[in-house]
Design an enzyme around this catalytic site. Sequence first.
Site, PDB file in Angstrom:
ATOM      1  N   HIS A 131       0.851  -1.202   0.000  1.00  0.00           N
ATOM      2  CA  HIS A 131       0.000   0.000   0.000  1.00  0.00           C
ATOM      3  C   HIS A 131       0.881   1.244   0.000  1.00  0.00           C
ATOM      4  CE1 HIS A 131      -2.141   3.197   2.427  1.00  0.00           C
ATOM      5  NE2 HIS A 131      -2.997   3.005   1.434  1.00  0.00           N
ATOM      6  N   ASN A 132       0.512   2.250  -0.805  1.00  0.00           N
ATOM      7  CA  ASN A 132       1.287   3.496  -0.895  1.00  0.00           C
ATOM      8  C   ASN A 132       2.784   3.195  -0.969  1.00  0.00           C
ATOM      9  OD1 ASN A 132      -1.092   4.892  -0.845  1.00  0.00           O
ATOM     10  ND2 ASN A 132      -0.787   5.843   1.158  1.00  0.00           N
ATOM     11  N   GLU A 143       1.299  -0.023  -5.452  1.00  0.00           N
ATOM     12  CA  GLU A 143       0.339   1.071  -5.623  1.00  0.00           C
ATOM     13  C   GLU A 143       1.034   2.325  -6.125  1.00  0.00           C
ATOM     14  OE1 GLU A 143      -3.437   3.164  -3.403  1.00  0.00           O
ATOM     15  OE2 GLU A 143      -1.883   2.238  -2.154  1.00  0.00           O
ATOM     16  N   HIS A 153       1.501  11.384  -2.074  1.00  0.00           N
ATOM     17  CA  HIS A 153       0.288  11.188  -1.278  1.00  0.00           C
ATOM     18  C   HIS A 153      -0.459  12.517  -1.259  1.00  0.00           C
ATOM     19  CE1 HIS A 153      -1.623   9.212   2.520  1.00  0.00           C
ATOM     20  NE2 HIS A 153      -2.393   9.141   1.452  1.00  0.00           N
ATOM     21  N   GLU A 210      -3.982   4.639  -8.439  1.00  0.00           N
ATOM     22  CA  GLU A 210      -4.978   5.564  -7.906  1.00  0.00           C
ATOM     23  C   GLU A 210      -4.772   6.846  -8.706  1.00  0.00           C
ATOM     24  OE1 GLU A 210      -5.644   7.972  -3.847  1.00  0.00           O
ATOM     25  OE2 GLU A 210      -5.545   5.790  -3.554  1.00  0.00           O
TER      26      GLU A 210
END
Length: 736
Positions: free
Chosen positions: A232-233, A262, A279, A313
């Site tokens: 994640h991230n 990601e 982010h 994303e």
Amino acid sequence: MKLYASSVHQHCFIFSSNVFFQHPKVRNVFNMDFPDSHHLAKALTIVTGPDTVNLTYHNFFAAKEVAQVAYFINVILKMFPADKKRVEAALAAANLPKGKFDTIKPDVFTEAAFKTFILHLCPRPEINEIFTSFTKGKGFMTKEMLTKFLNEKQRDSRLNEELFPLVRPEQVKNLIEKYEPSSSNASRGQISPEGLMFYLMGSETSVVKLDKLAQSHDMTQPIPHYFIKSSHNTYLTAGQLTGVSSPEMYRQCLLAGCRCLELDCWKGKPPDEEPIITHGFTMTTEILFKDVIEAIAESAFKTSKYPVVLSFENHVDSVKQQEKMAHYCRTIFGDALLVDLLEKYPLKPGHPMPSPSELMGKILIKNKKSSTPASKPDQAKKASSPEQANEAADTSESNQSALFVISSQGTAGQEVTAYEEMSALVNYVQPNKFISFENAAKKNKSFVISSFVETKGESLIAKNAVDWVEYNKRQMSRIYPKGTRVDSSNYSPQPFWTAGCQFVALNYQTMDFPMQLNMALFEFNGRTGYLLKHDVVRRSDKKFDPFTDRIDTIIASTLTIKIYSGQFLSDKHVKTGVEVELIGLPKDPKRKYRTKWSTTPNGINPEWNEEPFVFEKILLPEMAYLRLVVQEEGGKFLGHRIIPLDALQTGFQHICLRSESNMPLTLPSVFVHIEVKDYIPAAFAGTDLHTYRHIINANDKKILKRKYKNKNESKVIRTIIRSYDTKITLMTTIFI
């Protein structure tokens, strides 16, 4: 070789390197192009840094080759600063110099000298007691005694003797010759306490079954049938609010076997208008999308050849910049990027997904996909499918506020629609908003994936666990941490694995317990990042409830573990203790056991002579894990180990410990005795074995016959069924 510097957070790596010496001027100065320059034997590179991203390289070149290395006594003393007298006595016992400024030459520090040094530095009275109890006070074990010891104490009692024969005298003879330090004992077929200790520290007693570790899973099933190691991230090196983003994190995750990464993509600023990764609405730094794609291309298939899924994303609301993103993916990934569908696997309802083997060496893009081609923003909005429109509407939040990051879902669900170029790259991993399990079953699209924040996932497990397991047999789920985990902490992946979720994405920036569990699970199947799920969460003919207290066709297990002692747990004069727990299904034993603190401060060879810890009725051993943690008095972490229950070797074992980042620690270990048996309810305890035959579930035999349809395996079927008839194999359905 890896060394740890004085600072806890500073790592130091030392290796001979050829990289520094590629520069023409350097090569010329040191005459490296001459045939006999032997420059690699003179080169040394030391790499230091607080992590694997922020590194400093120190390159050294010697005037001549280093002929030999001497071991400095001062270094050995520094390894055990709390017990200098014990170290000196052990050196003296091995006839080695013990002065602070003395050195030991390699030809003096032989294997025999090293063993003598270790025996005196870390004596093992508990092994002597085990030895004495088995030999009735004799000073040696005969070949027959050792054979009995191996068959009774080291062997898994559940094994069938026809398929897994008992240890033979010839094998025992070889073990004695290999481990007994006294040649006269060995010639008489005898082994001493020291020989037994060396055997118990040898490769034959690895706590992890080596055949399990080497086992290759069937990689020809549809991708939804696998657990897939996910990040994640991925770009973040620390927390979610501040800190550095780095392309290096993608390299490190891929090299660690990660198969799903990601990419949070945002619109770049003029004049370059290069898409960036960061982010959103935080103070984390920005990195170029192109640099990340290059890092992925460089490392994607170094550790594992199986497919990589890139979870985009996408917040880039610019046709031009999305076209750049698609161009970089096509040109940098080249043939590795999967653009065209496989002929056998059309995107139609009812059709399965391809297998990892069929997608070997391929990179798949997970990004929103327009239902019709669109090249302009207005067209894209109109082209969005109803599900995608729902997704945007359902999770919309003001994109002017930094509250994104502390909401449950973070910025997930705020992606813009994919324009034509990016949409064309999406095929077998198409994200859509989850509506209901009934809706998904009705549509029956294996290529549709839904993402769930951990809190939503926990709610689904609590209310609809069986439905979610069924859903995950057909298509895929991705779980991600809630946005309030600003410290990059992690949720436990275990509940989601029991529901069959494939992509359980964790923050690789933080080596906490959930991440340690994740790393322990994916050590298997050759560290490929893919693990075939247990058939209870794959098979279409039977439903599975993770909250069940019985599972048809699965015999529950009882695990018993006795903690005897520790070795080289700390370089300090401290008391230590061991914590043991089981991680499994919700109805598995939840008790966490702890030893008492060792009676005296002793970090080298503490002992705990306590009653064994028992975990009774482990429902699904193949999805349960033993966790062992060693701590100083006061709670300071010293080491840990997590091992799948079905990979545990029974008998007396040394469990070699790992650091918080799951790196093997060179010396620290815990000596234990492990026993795994079929679970038998107390109501049946003590009954004659033959009494059980009439209650053996006939379905067991039918299942075996279905499993081994090949005629050549008929002998195996008969042997297994004989095993079922001659030992206690009670189905849990009989007991409840």
